[in-house]
Scaffold this motif. Structure first.
Motif, PDB file in Angstrom:
ATOM      1  N   HIS A   1       0.895  -1.068  -0.610  1.00 46.03           N
ATOM      2  CA  HIS A   1       0.107   0.295   0.336  1.00 46.03           C
ATOM      3  C   HIS A   1       0.971   1.513  -0.212  1.00 46.03           C
ATOM      4  O   HIS A   1       1.908   1.384   0.820  1.00 46.03           O
ATOM      5  N   ALA A   2       0.715   1.979  -1.444  1.00 48.39           N
ATOM      6  CA  ALA A   2       1.469   3.393  -0.518  1.00 48.39           C
ATOM      7  C   ALA A   2       0.705   4.219  -1.865  1.00 48.39           C
ATOM      8  O   ALA A   2       0.384   4.019  -2.503  1.00 48.39           O
ATOM      9  N   PRO A   3       1.044   5.397  -1.751  1.00 44.35           N
ATOM     10  CA  PRO A   3       0.259   7.214  -2.441  1.00 44.35           C
ATOM     11  C   PRO A   3       0.494   6.978  -3.894  1.00 44.35           C
ATOM     12  O   PRO A   3       1.753   6.706  -3.928  1.00 44.35           O
ATOM     13  N   ASP A   4      -0.671   7.057  -3.840  1.00 41.62           N
ATOM     14  CA  ASP A   4      -0.429   7.357  -5.459  1.00 41.62           C
ATOM     15  C   ASP A   4       0.251   9.006  -5.714  1.00 41.62           C
ATOM     16  O   ASP A   4      -0.597   9.577  -5.389  1.00 41.62           O
ATOM     17  N   ALA A   5      -0.547   9.575  -7.367  1.00 40.78           N
ATOM     18  CA  ALA A   5       0.084  10.352  -7.555  1.00 40.78           C
ATOM     19  C   ALA A   5      -0.917  11.403  -7.818  1.00 40.78           C
ATOM     20  O   ALA A   5      -1.023  12.447  -8.060  1.00 40.78           O
ATOM     21  N   ASP A   6      -2.214  10.684  -7.083  1.00 38.48           N
ATOM     22  CA  ASP A   6      -3.513  11.758  -6.297  1.00 38.48           C
ATOM     23  C   ASP A   6      -3.558  11.562  -5.291  1.00 38.48           C
ATOM     24  O   ASP A   6      -3.916  12.696  -5.327  1.00 38.48           O
ATOM     25  N   VAL A   7      -2.310  12.046  -4.416  1.00 38.68           N
ATOM     26  CA  VAL A   7      -2.925  11.785  -2.868  1.00 38.68           C
ATOM     27  C   VAL A   7      -2.250  12.636  -2.446  1.00 38.68           C
ATOM     28  O   VAL A   7      -1.142  13.593  -3.121  1.00 38.68           O
ATOM     29  N   GLN A   8      -2.356  14.010  -2.082  1.00 33.74           N
ATOM     30  CA  GLN A   8      -1.742  15.416  -1.487  1.00 33.74           C
ATOM     31  C   GLN A   8      -0.590  15.277  -0.634  1.00 33.74           C
ATOM     32  O   GLN A   8      -1.175  14.071   0.774  1.00 33.74           O
ATOM     33  N   PHE A   9       0.044  16.217  -0.625  1.00 33.12           N
ATOM     34  CA  PHE A   9       1.147  15.794   0.839  1.00 33.12           C
ATOM     35  C   PHE A   9       1.430  17.656   0.252  1.00 33.12           C
ATOM     36  O   PHE A   9       0.776  18.078   0.047  1.00 33.12           O
ATOM     37  N   ARG A  10       1.940  18.404   1.625  1.00 36.88           N
ATOM     38  CA  ARG A  10       2.139  19.747   1.667  1.00 36.88           C
ATOM     39  C   ARG A  10       3.074  19.874   1.289  1.00 36.88           C
ATOM     40  O   ARG A  10       4.179  19.544   1.339  1.00 36.88           O
TER      41      ARG A  10
ATOM     42  N   ARG B   1      -5.972  19.446  -7.515  1.00 35.88           N
ATOM     43  CA  ARG B   1      -6.273  18.967  -6.309  1.00 35.88           C
ATOM     44  C   ARG B   1      -4.587  20.172  -5.882  1.00 35.88           C
ATOM     45  O   ARG B   1      -4.149  19.065  -4.959  1.00 35.88           O
ATOM     46  N   THR B   2      -4.475  21.120  -5.982  1.00 35.65           N
ATOM     47  CA  THR B   2      -3.941  21.895  -5.881  1.00 35.65           C
ATOM     48  C   THR B   2      -4.849  22.664  -4.380  1.00 35.65           C
ATOM     49  O   THR B   2      -5.442  23.347  -5.571  1.00 35.65           O
ATOM     50  N   THR B   3      -4.711  22.852  -3.156  1.00 38.51           N
ATOM     51  CA  THR B   3      -5.479  23.564  -2.580  1.00 38.51           C
ATOM     52  C   THR B   3      -4.445  24.483  -0.819  1.00 38.51           C
ATOM     53  O   THR B   3      -3.441  23.800  -1.304  1.00 38.51           O
ATOM     54  N   LEU B   4      -5.265  25.051  -0.801  1.00 43.89           N
ATOM     55  CA  LEU B   4      -4.678  25.676   0.502  1.00 43.89           C
ATOM     56  C   LEU B   4      -4.969  25.343   2.073  1.00 43.89           C
ATOM     57  O   LEU B   4      -3.559  25.386   2.355  1.00 43.89           O
TER      58      LEU B   4
ATOM     59  N   GLN C   1       2.132  27.288   2.790  1.00 43.01           N
ATOM     60  CA  GLN C   1       0.514  26.454   2.940  1.00 43.01           C
ATOM     61  C   GLN C   1       0.188  25.651   1.922  1.00 43.01           C
ATOM     62  O   GLN C   1      -0.743  24.568   2.428  1.00 43.01           O
ATOM     63  N   LEU C   2       0.490  25.337   0.551  1.00 48.18           N
ATOM     64  CA  LEU C   2      -0.319  24.240  -0.309  1.00 48.18           C
ATOM     65  C   LEU C   2      -0.240  23.152  -0.569  1.00 48.18           C
ATOM     66  O   LEU C   2       1.146  23.034   0.102  1.00 48.18           O
ATOM     67  N   TRP C   3      -1.164  22.327  -0.641  1.00 49.14           N
ATOM     68  CA  TRP C   3      -1.121  21.099  -0.554  1.00 49.14           C
ATOM     69  C   TRP C   3      -1.290  20.559  -2.176  1.00 49.14           C
ATOM     70  O   TRP C   3      -2.031  21.230  -2.933  1.00 49.14           O
ATOM     71  N   SER C   4      -0.700  19.992  -2.764  1.00 50.25           N
ATOM     72  CA  SER C   4      -1.023  19.253  -3.961  1.00 50.25           C
ATOM     73  C   SER C   4       0.155  18.026  -4.200  1.00 50.25           C
ATOM     74  O   SER C   4       0.327  17.319  -3.074  1.00 50.25           O
TER      75      SER C   4
END
Length: 462
Positions: free
Chosen positions: A54-63, A191-194, A229-232
């Motif tokens: 189980h690993a995050p894919d390219a659409d999981v947000q990180f800060r 998928r880029t958000t504050l 601040q951004l997450w993406s």
């Protein structure tokens, strides 16, 4: 004709995944996501996680931390390109009453305004932005500056808080809303958000001497948000890397994006390993010049780096406060890909059409006695280059054709200077004039074209 798939070779994909796995293991990060962009397209992504299968894919947000600054810089340059400000404007013209008075907008963008690196306590990255409700709260009142304005590069997080406020002031709404409408939506970066949106990674600190973890707070930093601040996601940042390579007319022209990655401040004496443009970092890695930005916030580290020469970009996202050297890993992903699959040069093709008057300008020219060659390129671009051993005494540049019949230098010594073709009385070409420097068809000849004239005895032996 050779056609290449966007897909990377299996050996390349394996090498990239191996480098990512080493980064996750040695950096002791709960998860690491990597992505590779080639010629503007996402061609590979991979991940490693502490959880089996189980690993995050390219659409999981990180800060993404300070990669946020690149977005804020784009908003400022949009204002410039619209004529709402000039980079040479003093900040107080648009944002009065801040500790940055006396600095220019360009100096804020390049971290050369001399402002403090961080806010007064408490540590802004781990505390609620409500503790700093006004711009006056993000810098010390008595000593906001650490260096004279414009003298040195001193990285400053509050500086970009001021730039976010400047965008808000000139647009009349919160900078985050401006970013969403003017940049993220046109580029398809939904998928880029504050603030984080599901699915997103949690951020952790890993104990330095034991394999245990501590959750980090996910704070809204308020006025300091433009600093980090951004997450993406890797997918969205692949689009951002493509934009930071070639621009997009819906957001910023390619010429303005190129301006961002031009060094705006001098590197430290004797060391050109890192410098800064307008909201972009520039680094050297294994002989390559990369532009992009690193980012970190409690619980996260990130790196987005681009090699314009190789047509490659890499993104690395990790959810640990320290350990994963995301800039190094991203740089090495680029190097690995370039080594396994070097970029093919564009095929040579003849010009689609040629102006005989321009063709007649090509060939040897002399600056005094120093030989140069003038070549005609696509789109009426002229390229001047010194020749041979004497070339060390000459200067080269590419020149862009202008509607008035002149050319403007694009790089090196003649950047921004004007090239003019000077005609003799009979209409023939006499010489070239580049910012008052004269280039002639013969060394120091014809005499009437040479400023100051020539010795009447001409060339002679002594």
């Amino acid at each position: 004709m050779t056609h290449l798939s966007d897909e990377l070779l299996p050996t390349t994909r394996r090498a990239l995944l191996h480098r990512l796995a080493v980064a996750q293991s040695e950096g002791r990060s709960p998860a690491v996501v990597g992505a590779l962009v080639r010629d503007g397209r996402l061609v590979w992504s991979g991940a490693r996680s502490m959880i089996d299968d189980h690993a995050p894919d390219a659409d999981v947000q990180f800060r993404i931390g300070s990669i946020t600054k690149t977005f804020v810089a784009v908003l400022v340059l949009r204002l410039r390109d619209e004529g709402l400000l000039d980079l040479a404007d003093p900040v107080e013209r648009h944002l009065p009453g801040t500790p940055a008075d006396g600095a220019t907008v360009a100096q804020l963008l390049s971290h050369s305004a001399g402002l403090a690196a961080e806010t007064p306590g408490p540590w802004w990255e781990r505390t609620d932005g409500a503790l700093r409700p006004a711009l006056a709260d993000i810098l010390e009142e008595e000593r906001p500056r650490r260096h004279p304005v414009g003298r040195v590069h001193h990285y400053s997080n509050p500086t970009f808080a001021l730039l976010g406020a400047l965008v808000g002031r000139l647009r009349g709404e919160h900078w985050g809303e401006v970013l969403r409408r003017e940049v993220l939506e046109p580029l398809g970066m939904d998928r880029t958000t504050l603030l984080p949106e599901h699915p997103h990674a949690g951020g952790f600190a890993v104990h330095p001497w034991a394999d245990v973890m501590l959750p980090e707070p996910l704070t809204d930093t308020g006025l300091m948000a433009p600093a980090g601040q951004l997450w993406s996601t890797a997918t969205d940042l692949a689009k951002w890397a493509a934009f930071l390579t070639g621009g997009d007319e819906k957001v910023l022209s390619a010429a303005t994006v190129a301006e961002m990655r031009r060094p705006a401040v001098a590197p430290e004496p004797g060391d050109w390993s890192e410098t800064y443009g307008l909201g972009l970092q520039l680094i050297q890695h294994e002989g390559r010049i990369l532009h992009g930005h690193a980012g970190s916030m409690p619980g996260f580290s990130a790196g987005l780096w681009i090699s314009e020469t190789d047509g490659l970009a890499a993104i690395v996202l990790a959810n640990a406060t320290h350990g994963t050297r995301t800039t190094l890993v991203a740089s090495e992903l680029i190097a690995l890909t370039a080594e396994h699959e070097p970029r093919l040069p564009e095929p040579w093709r003849p010009l689609p059409e040629v102006d005989e008057r321009l063709l007649a300008l090509t060939g040897p020219w002399y600056w005094g006695a120093a030989p140069h060659a003038l070549r005609l390129r696509a789109d009426r671009v002229l390229e001047l280059a010194p020749l041979g051993q004497l070339g060390q005494f000459g200067r080269g540049s590419r020149f862009r054709a202008e509607p008035d019949g002149t050319w403007t230098g694009l790089d090196d010594y003649y950047a921004g200077e004007t090239l003019r073709v000077v005609h003799a009385a009979d209409g023939s070409v006499s010489h070239l004039d580049i910012g008052s420097f004269v280039l002639t068809r013969e060394p120091y000849g014809p005499a009437e074209a040479i400023p100051g004239g020539l010795d009447p005895q001409g060339w002679q032996t002594f």
